[in-house]
Design a protein around this motif. Structure first.
Motif, PDB file in Angstrom:
ATOM      1  N   HIS A 223     -51.833  -1.693 -32.562  1.00  0.00           N
ATOM      2  CA  HIS A 223     -50.637  -1.486 -33.633  1.00  0.00           C
ATOM      3  C   HIS A 223     -49.135  -2.395 -32.659  1.00  0.00           C
ATOM      4  CE1 HIS A 223     -50.163   2.701 -33.555  1.00  0.00           C
ATOM      5  NE2 HIS A 223     -48.340   2.490 -33.996  1.00  0.00           N
ATOM      6  N   ARG A 224     -48.953  -2.178 -33.970  1.00  0.00           N
ATOM      7  CA  ARG A 224     -46.866  -2.329 -33.095  1.00  0.00           C
ATOM      8  C   ARG A 224     -46.145  -1.843 -33.967  1.00  0.00           C
ATOM      9  NH1 ARG A 224     -46.741  -8.250 -30.627  1.00  0.00           N
ATOM     10  NH2 ARG A 224     -48.027  -9.412 -31.677  1.00  0.00           N
ATOM     11  N   HIS A 225     -44.607  -1.653 -33.259  1.00  0.00           N
ATOM     12  CA  HIS A 225     -43.334  -1.757 -34.709  1.00  0.00           C
ATOM     13  C   HIS A 225     -42.706  -2.560 -34.299  1.00  0.00           C
ATOM     14  CE1 HIS A 225     -45.342   2.377 -35.922  1.00  0.00           C
ATOM     15  NE2 HIS A 225     -45.624   2.486 -34.202  1.00  0.00           N
ATOM     16  N   GLY A 226     -42.287  -3.022 -35.563  1.00  0.00           N
ATOM     17  CA  GLY A 226     -41.488  -4.220 -35.526  1.00  0.00           C
ATOM     18  C   GLY A 226     -39.678  -4.102 -35.148  1.00  0.00           C
ATOM     19  N   VAL A 227     -39.840  -3.103 -35.558  1.00  0.00           N
ATOM     20  CA  VAL A 227     -37.936  -2.986 -35.370  1.00  0.00           C
ATOM     21  C   VAL A 227     -37.532  -1.400 -34.835  1.00  0.00           C
ATOM     22  CG1 VAL A 227     -37.530  -4.121 -37.108  1.00  0.00           C
ATOM     23  CG2 VAL A 227     -37.843  -1.871 -37.610  1.00  0.00           C
ATOM     24  N   LEU A 228     -39.534  -0.669 -34.515  1.00  0.00           N
ATOM     25  CA  LEU A 228     -38.795   0.821 -34.663  1.00  0.00           C
ATOM     26  C   LEU A 228     -39.398   1.094 -33.090  1.00  0.00           C
ATOM     27  CD1 LEU A 228     -40.577   2.109 -37.212  1.00  0.00           C
ATOM     28  CD2 LEU A 228     -38.320   2.283 -37.120  1.00  0.00           C
ATOM     29  N   LEU A 229     -38.493   2.147 -32.318  1.00  0.00           N
ATOM     30  CA  LEU A 229     -38.514   3.377 -31.129  1.00  0.00           C
ATOM     31  C   LEU A 229     -39.674   4.062 -31.305  1.00  0.00           C
ATOM     32  CD1 LEU A 229     -37.752   3.100 -27.910  1.00  0.00           C
ATOM     33  CD2 LEU A 229     -36.083   5.185 -28.631  1.00  0.00           C
ATOM     34  N   GLN A 230     -40.252   4.496 -30.564  1.00  0.00           N
ATOM     35  CA  GLN A 230     -41.366   5.706 -31.294  1.00  0.00           C
ATOM     36  C   GLN A 230     -41.225   6.832 -29.652  1.00  0.00           C
ATOM     37  OE1 GLN A 230     -44.854   5.621 -32.783  1.00  0.00           O
ATOM     38  NE2 GLN A 230     -43.921   6.324 -35.228  1.00  0.00           N
ATOM     39  N   VAL A 231     -40.891   8.251 -30.082  1.00  0.00           N
ATOM     40  CA  VAL A 231     -40.907   8.336 -28.972  1.00  0.00           C
ATOM     41  C   VAL A 231     -42.292  10.371 -29.082  1.00  0.00           C
ATOM     42  CG1 VAL A 231     -39.508  10.121 -27.038  1.00  0.00           C
ATOM     43  CG2 VAL A 231     -38.723   8.010 -28.731  1.00  0.00           C
ATOM     44  N   PHE A 232     -43.015   9.788 -28.641  1.00  0.00           N
ATOM     45  CA  PHE A 232     -44.064  10.843 -28.602  1.00  0.00           C
ATOM     46  C   PHE A 232     -43.427  12.542 -27.461  1.00  0.00           C
ATOM     47  CE2 PHE A 232     -46.317   7.596 -30.913  1.00  0.00           C
ATOM     48  CZ  PHE A 232     -47.356   8.140 -31.538  1.00  0.00           C
ATOM     49  N   CYS A 233     -43.486  13.573 -27.802  1.00  0.00           N
ATOM     50  CA  CYS A 233     -43.039  14.649 -27.592  1.00  0.00           C
ATOM     51  C   CYS A 233     -44.566  15.497 -26.855  1.00  0.00           C
ATOM     52  CB  CYS A 233     -41.805  15.238 -27.365  1.00  0.00           C
ATOM     53  SG  CYS A 233     -40.215  14.191 -27.152  1.00  0.00           S
ATOM     54  N   MET A 234     -44.680  14.886 -26.167  1.00  0.00           N
ATOM     55  CA  MET A 234     -45.967  16.434 -25.655  1.00  0.00           C
ATOM     56  C   MET A 234     -45.733  17.119 -24.939  1.00  0.00           C
ATOM     57  SD  MET A 234     -50.322  15.774 -24.801  1.00  0.00           S
ATOM     58  CE  MET A 234     -49.471  14.580 -23.000  1.00  0.00           C
ATOM     59  N   PHE A 235     -45.865  18.539 -26.494  1.00  0.00           N
ATOM     60  CA  PHE A 235     -45.425  19.503 -25.312  1.00  0.00           C
ATOM     61  C   PHE A 235     -46.729  20.862 -24.285  1.00  0.00           C
ATOM     62  CE2 PHE A 235     -41.628  19.138 -27.182  1.00  0.00           C
ATOM     63  CZ  PHE A 235     -40.759  18.707 -26.682  1.00  0.00           C
ATOM     64  N   GLU A 236     -47.618  20.130 -24.860  1.00  0.00           N
ATOM     65  CA  GLU A 236     -48.698  21.562 -24.311  1.00  0.00           C
ATOM     66  C   GLU A 236     -50.482  19.948 -24.607  1.00  0.00           C
ATOM     67  OE1 GLU A 236     -51.446  25.426 -26.392  1.00  0.00           O
ATOM     68  OE2 GLU A 236     -49.250  25.380 -25.829  1.00  0.00           O
ATOM     69  N   GLY A 237     -51.414  19.717 -24.458  1.00  0.00           N
ATOM     70  CA  GLY A 237     -52.468  18.962 -24.625  1.00  0.00           C
ATOM     71  C   GLY A 237     -52.981  18.768 -23.973  1.00  0.00           C
TER      72      GLY A 237
END
Length: 301
Positions: free
Chosen positions: A49-63
């Protein structure tokens, strides 16, 4: 990842597929939650999918996360941040042991109400997806975690001026990511006029690439000559504006071939091609196969 039926258009969501039109109007939207909170509801898989107006920041610290950005697949383990601007197709498979957060920001928050030098600080993270690795010993990792923790506290509080505090913390977080990504002098690049012009060109291109404008049209709007735009584009991007325009169209063609079941002629018309034959030749020149064969090959994967 299991094969997924193609929709008639690439899904464009506000936040994780939840349709809420107010988010499109809310320039002050900020949201944060644990990766596990949302992903376990979807069997630890988020479809393309994609987003129209949003910036997404996935922060993975473990896994571990398997991320698909358009056609590219990446397997990430350890501490990573995945930054996905609006408009870019992405999908995830996430291990159930993964720990981290997802920060979602209205891009408008980072692109308005600044003087130009401040606004340009955010542009590297708004133009294309970024995979940013952190080592355990990195000073900026500790700084990032501190900002994330403060955002979580503020997000769940009812303090006065809550949104002002969230805005400051979000901007500090994004700048921390930019520092980790580039490790160079920010003031030097934000004061670079060539960089500013090419950012404006990219923004114009993103909004108008389906109109099939020639290089001369972009140069005229930017109040520079085509030769100047050509020189600056090669200096900053490493390729000519004509090639940059072609590659943006080429990327969008691939997205729509893969993620929609629209007829190829319709895709051509929607992207500004009056002649489906020229559309097919353009794609084959860059990809090496016709749009039809490309779609058939992807369906077999």
């Amino acid at each position: 990842m299991n094969k997924i039926d193609k929709p008639h258009a690439i899904p464009q969501f506000n936040l994780y597929g939840e349709i809420n039109e107010s988010l499109h109007r809310d320039a002050e939207f900020i949201h944060i939650e644990d990766i596990s909170t949302r992903c376990k509801k979807n069997n630890w898989q988020i479809n393309p999918h994609r987003h129209g107006v949003l910036l997404q920041v996935f922060c993975m610290f473990e896994g571990e996360i398997k991320v698909k950005l358009d056609e590219r697949h990446h397997l990430l383990t350890g501490s990573w941040v995945i930054v996905i601007p609006s408009g870019f197709v992405h999908a995830f498979e996430i291990s159930s042991e993964t720990k981290g957060v997802v920060l979602t920001i209205a891009e408008h928050l980072l692109t308005t109400n600044h003087d130009q030098s401040n606004k340009d600080c955010f542009t590297p993270l708004l133009q294309s997806p970024q995979l940013i690795e952190f080592k355990e010993e990195d000073v900026l990792l500790k700084q990032l975690k501190n900002y994330i923790k403060q955002i979580e506290i503020e997000f769940n509080s009812a303090e006065t001026e809550q949104y002002i505090m969230l805005e400051w913390l979000v901007k500090a977080t994004v700048l921390t990511l930019k520092r980790q990504l580039h490790h160079f002098d920010f003031q030097a690049i934000t004061n670079n006029k060539s960089y500013q012009i090419i950012n404006k060109f990219r923004d114009l291109l993103e909004k108008n690439f389906t109109k099939q404008w020639p290089v001369e049209k972009y140069a005229s709007i930017l109040c520079i000559s085509p030769s100047t735009l050509n020189r600056l584009c090669k200096e900053v991007v490493g390729k000519s504006p004509k090639t940059t325009i072609q590659h943006r169209l080429y990327l969008e063609i691939k997205r729509r071939i893969i993620y929609t079941d629209d007829p190829l002629d319709q895709i051509a018309y929607n992207l500004g091609y009056k002649d489906p034959g020229y559309f097919s030749r353009f794609f084959k020149k860059l990809e090496g196969v016709s749009p039809r064969n490309y779609r058939n090959n992807k369906m077999d994967l």
